[in-house]
Design a protein around this motif. Structure first.
Motif, PDB file in Angstrom:
ATOM      1  N   MET A   1     -44.906  30.896  28.986  1.00 33.48           N
ATOM      2  CA  MET A   1     -45.765  30.282  29.938  1.00 33.48           C
ATOM      3  C   MET A   1     -45.755  31.413  31.190  1.00 33.48           C
ATOM      4  O   MET A   1     -44.680  31.784  31.392  1.00 33.48           O
ATOM      5  CB  MET A   1     -44.980  28.956  30.345  1.00 33.48           C
ATOM      6  CG  MET A   1     -45.030  27.886  29.516  1.00 33.48           C
ATOM      7  SD  MET A   1     -46.449  26.922  29.756  1.00 33.48           S
ATOM      8  CE  MET A   1     -46.069  25.735  28.542  1.00 33.48           C
ATOM      9  N   GLU A   2     -46.931  31.444  31.755  1.00 33.54           N
ATOM     10  CA  GLU A   2     -47.184  32.372  33.016  1.00 33.54           C
ATOM     11  C   GLU A   2     -47.700  31.875  34.037  1.00 33.54           C
ATOM     12  O   GLU A   2     -48.946  31.324  33.508  1.00 33.54           O
ATOM     13  CB  GLU A   2     -47.487  33.630  32.392  1.00 33.54           C
ATOM     14  CG  GLU A   2     -46.578  34.547  31.745  1.00 33.54           C
ATOM     15  CD  GLU A   2     -47.091  36.071  31.445  1.00 33.54           C
ATOM     16  OE1 GLU A   2     -46.934  36.804  32.380  1.00 33.54           O
ATOM     17  OE2 GLU A   2     -47.387  36.185  30.393  1.00 33.54           O
ATOM     18  N   PHE A   3     -47.449  31.777  35.186  1.00 33.97           N
ATOM     19  CA  PHE A   3     -48.265  31.461  36.506  1.00 33.97           C
ATOM     20  C   PHE A   3     -49.001  32.588  36.822  1.00 33.97           C
ATOM     21  O   PHE A   3     -48.527  33.882  36.833  1.00 33.97           O
ATOM     22  CB  PHE A   3     -47.380  30.907  37.441  1.00 33.97           C
ATOM     23  CG  PHE A   3     -46.988  29.568  37.602  1.00 33.97           C
ATOM     24  CD1 PHE A   3     -47.357  28.683  38.511  1.00 33.97           C
ATOM     25  CD2 PHE A   3     -46.240  29.200  36.477  1.00 33.97           C
ATOM     26  CE1 PHE A   3     -47.030  27.369  38.433  1.00 33.97           C
ATOM     27  CE2 PHE A   3     -45.955  27.766  36.324  1.00 33.97           C
ATOM     28  CZ  PHE A   3     -46.213  26.978  37.256  1.00 33.97           C
TER      29      PHE A   3
ATOM     30  N   ARG B   1     -39.593  20.600  35.259  1.00 31.36           N
ATOM     31  CA  ARG B   1     -40.247  19.400  34.387  1.00 31.36           C
ATOM     32  C   ARG B   1     -40.178  19.864  32.684  1.00 31.36           C
ATOM     33  O   ARG B   1     -40.350  18.880  31.988  1.00 31.36           O
ATOM     34  CB  ARG B   1     -41.691  19.540  34.768  1.00 31.36           C
ATOM     35  CG  ARG B   1     -41.913  18.561  36.148  1.00 31.36           C
ATOM     36  CD  ARG B   1     -43.176  18.212  36.244  1.00 31.36           C
ATOM     37  NE  ARG B   1     -44.425  19.298  36.377  1.00 31.36           N
ATOM     38  CZ  ARG B   1     -44.550  19.832  37.454  1.00 31.36           C
ATOM     39  NH1 ARG B   1     -44.267  19.635  38.556  1.00 31.36           N
ATOM     40  NH2 ARG B   1     -45.547  20.842  37.387  1.00 31.36           N
ATOM     41  N   VAL B   2     -40.198  21.203  32.738  1.00 27.33           N
ATOM     42  CA  VAL B   2     -40.200  21.488  31.190  1.00 27.33           C
ATOM     43  C   VAL B   2     -38.778  22.273  30.833  1.00 27.33           C
ATOM     44  O   VAL B   2     -38.357  22.756  31.141  1.00 27.33           O
ATOM     45  CB  VAL B   2     -41.329  22.518  30.794  1.00 27.33           C
ATOM     46  CG1 VAL B   2     -42.576  21.628  30.766  1.00 27.33           C
ATOM     47  CG2 VAL B   2     -41.367  23.739  31.624  1.00 27.33           C
ATOM     48  N   ALA B   3     -38.235  21.769  29.853  1.00 27.84           N
ATOM     49  CA  ALA B   3     -36.965  22.241  29.229  1.00 27.84           C
ATOM     50  C   ALA B   3     -36.891  23.452  28.417  1.00 27.84           C
ATOM     51  O   ALA B   3     -37.919  23.505  27.647  1.00 27.84           O
ATOM     52  CB  ALA B   3     -36.045  21.257  28.782  1.00 27.84           C
ATOM     53  N   ASN B   4     -36.255  24.368  28.636  1.00 28.18           N
ATOM     54  CA  ASN B   4     -36.018  25.432  27.433  1.00 28.18           C
ATOM     55  C   ASN B   4     -37.191  26.269  27.340  1.00 28.18           C
ATOM     56  O   ASN B   4     -37.687  26.853  26.147  1.00 28.18           O
ATOM     57  CB  ASN B   4     -35.580  24.975  26.173  1.00 28.18           C
ATOM     58  CG  ASN B   4     -34.581  23.966  26.410  1.00 28.18           C
ATOM     59  OD1 ASN B   4     -33.195  24.415  26.892  1.00 28.18           O
ATOM     60  ND2 ASN B   4     -34.075  22.983  25.609  1.00 28.18           N
ATOM     61  N   VAL B   5     -38.170  26.545  28.279  1.00 31.56           N
ATOM     62  CA  VAL B   5     -39.238  27.217  28.438  1.00 31.56           C
ATOM     63  C   VAL B   5     -39.046  28.565  29.451  1.00 31.56           C
ATOM     64  O   VAL B   5     -38.610  28.166  30.735  1.00 31.56           O
ATOM     65  CB  VAL B   5     -40.447  26.472  28.777  1.00 31.56           C
ATOM     66  CG1 VAL B   5     -41.763  27.247  28.497  1.00 31.56           C
ATOM     67  CG2 VAL B   5     -40.630  25.584  27.537  1.00 31.56           C
ATOM     68  N   ASP B   6     -39.151  29.302  29.159  1.00 33.03           N
ATOM     69  CA  ASP B   6     -39.330  30.733  29.991  1.00 33.03           C
ATOM     70  C   ASP B   6     -40.866  30.921  30.765  1.00 33.03           C
ATOM     71  O   ASP B   6     -41.774  30.663  30.263  1.00 33.03           O
ATOM     72  CB  ASP B   6     -39.257  32.089  29.383  1.00 33.03           C
ATOM     73  CG  ASP B   6     -38.640  33.107  30.355  1.00 33.03           C
ATOM     74  OD1 ASP B   6     -38.059  32.801  31.409  1.00 33.03           O
ATOM     75  OD2 ASP B   6     -38.800  34.349  29.903  1.00 33.03           O
ATOM     76  N   VAL B   7     -40.536  30.666  32.138  1.00 37.22           N
ATOM     77  CA  VAL B   7     -41.654  30.652  32.846  1.00 37.22           C
ATOM     78  C   VAL B   7     -41.854  31.975  33.971  1.00 37.22           C
ATOM     79  O   VAL B   7     -41.004  31.745  34.736  1.00 37.22           O
ATOM     80  CB  VAL B   7     -41.891  29.139  33.650  1.00 37.22           C
ATOM     81  CG1 VAL B   7     -43.149  29.247  34.462  1.00 37.22           C
ATOM     82  CG2 VAL B   7     -41.643  28.030  32.662  1.00 37.22           C
TER      83      VAL B   7
ATOM     84  N   LEU C   1     -43.646  30.670  43.978  1.00 37.41           N
ATOM     85  CA  LEU C   1     -42.339  30.444  43.359  1.00 37.41           C
ATOM     86  C   LEU C   1     -41.852  29.050  43.502  1.00 37.41           C
ATOM     87  O   LEU C   1     -41.148  28.647  42.503  1.00 37.41           O
ATOM     88  CB  LEU C   1     -41.181  31.451  44.350  1.00 37.41           C
ATOM     89  CG  LEU C   1     -41.469  32.882  44.068  1.00 37.41           C
ATOM     90  CD1 LEU C   1     -40.673  33.467  44.992  1.00 37.41           C
ATOM     91  CD2 LEU C   1     -41.308  33.295  42.521  1.00 37.41           C
ATOM     92  N   ALA C   2     -42.343  28.257  44.369  1.00 37.99           N
ATOM     93  CA  ALA C   2     -41.839  27.029  44.513  1.00 37.99           C
ATOM     94  C   ALA C   2     -42.704  26.386  43.447  1.00 37.99           C
ATOM     95  O   ALA C   2     -42.038  25.343  42.783  1.00 37.99           O
ATOM     96  CB  ALA C   2     -42.137  26.507  45.963  1.00 37.99           C
ATOM     97  N   GLU C   3     -44.012  26.437  43.331  1.00 38.93           N
ATOM     98  CA  GLU C   3     -44.605  25.740  42.184  1.00 38.93           C
ATOM     99  C   GLU C   3     -43.832  26.063  40.805  1.00 38.93           C
ATOM    100  O   GLU C   3     -43.700  25.248  39.992  1.00 38.93           O
ATOM    101  CB  GLU C   3     -46.072  26.019  42.177  1.00 38.93           C
ATOM    102  CG  GLU C   3     -46.942  25.439  43.201  1.00 38.93           C
ATOM    103  CD  GLU C   3     -48.248  25.963  43.250  1.00 38.93           C
ATOM    104  OE1 GLU C   3     -48.749  25.431  42.109  1.00 38.93           O
ATOM    105  OE2 GLU C   3     -48.652  26.347  43.969  1.00 38.93           O
ATOM    106  N   ARG C   4     -43.716  27.178  40.744  1.00 46.91           N
ATOM    107  CA  ARG C   4     -43.030  27.697  39.318  1.00 46.91           C
ATOM    108  C   ARG C   4     -41.703  26.918  39.083  1.00 46.91           C
ATOM    109  O   ARG C   4     -41.294  26.473  38.064  1.00 46.91           O
ATOM    110  CB  ARG C   4     -42.941  29.149  39.248  1.00 46.91           C
ATOM    111  CG  ARG C   4     -42.116  29.367  37.678  1.00 46.91           C
ATOM    112  CD  ARG C   4     -41.753  30.801  37.559  1.00 46.91           C
ATOM    113  NE  ARG C   4     -40.769  31.269  38.731  1.00 46.91           N
ATOM    114  CZ  ARG C   4     -40.040  32.532  38.498  1.00 46.91           C
ATOM    115  NH1 ARG C   4     -40.259  33.317  37.994  1.00 46.91           N
ATOM    116  NH2 ARG C   4     -39.126  32.504  39.783  1.00 46.91           N
ATOM    117  N   ASP C   5     -40.747  26.912  40.251  1.00 47.73           N
ATOM    118  CA  ASP C   5     -39.415  26.087  40.296  1.00 47.73           C
ATOM    119  C   ASP C   5     -39.733  24.601  39.861  1.00 47.73           C
ATOM    120  O   ASP C   5     -39.093  24.409  39.045  1.00 47.73           O
ATOM    121  CB  ASP C   5     -38.824  26.261  41.427  1.00 47.73           C
ATOM    122  CG  ASP C   5     -37.542  25.970  41.624  1.00 47.73           C
ATOM    123  OD1 ASP C   5     -36.696  26.357  40.762  1.00 47.73           O
ATOM    124  OD2 ASP C   5     -36.887  25.380  42.610  1.00 47.73           O
TER     125      ASP C   5
END
Length: 151
Positions: A1-3, A132-138, A123-127
């Motif tokens: 996942m990438e913002f 909300r999603v577990a075990n996913v590198d964002v 950064l706040a949106e990504r945080d």
């Protein structure tokens, strides 16, 4: 996942003065579409729209605004290379922003080091997304060296 950061979207939309890496970003988008889910933060849409609105040349301003409009329609229709990240601008978001969006450094100190409020909002949106999603590198796809330090 990438913002997707504003620096990337401005290159993709060919915003004058913000498009110096356009070809590289377009190539990278093709690679990322195959390898990662891309997320468009609300903050990126707002900042990109502001950059477009500040263009001096009226033709370029209208043309880039039209392109942004079309891109947002693709997002709505589910045909864009990313999904829109929705976030509620409430007390919780503002508290997270003031606290530094998970960086351990408060907003005022970030401002003193040159990290802008738009970047801090991303950064706040990504945080929030990470919660909300577990075990996913964002990560954050950005061309901004300072923001990439927090990716």
């Amino acid at each position: 996942m990438e913002f997707v950061d504003t620096s990337v979207l401005c290159n993709l939309l060919n915003v004058p003065g913000k498009n110096q890496d356009r070809d590289a970003v377009r190539r990278e988008l093709q690679q990322k579409r195959a390898a990662s889910d891309l997320i468009l933060p609300v903050t990126t849409v707002i900042e990109t729209g502001n950059h477009i609105a500040q263009l001096n040349n009226g033709y370029e301003r209208r043309d880039r605004a039209t392109q942004l409009h079309k891109l947002l329609e693709l997002v709505i229709d589910g045909k864009a290379p990313w999904v829109l990240h929705t976030v509620e601008w409430g007390e919780g978001f503002l508290r997270r922003l003031l606290a530094g969006a998970g960086t351990g450094v408060p907003l005022t100190d970030h401002a003193m080091s040159g990290l802008g409020l738009g970047d801090l909002c991303i950064l706040a949106e990504r945080d929030l997304y990470r919660q909300r999603v577990a075990n996913v590198d964002v990560l954050i796809w950005t061309l901004d060296n300072q923001l990439s330090a927090y990716s």
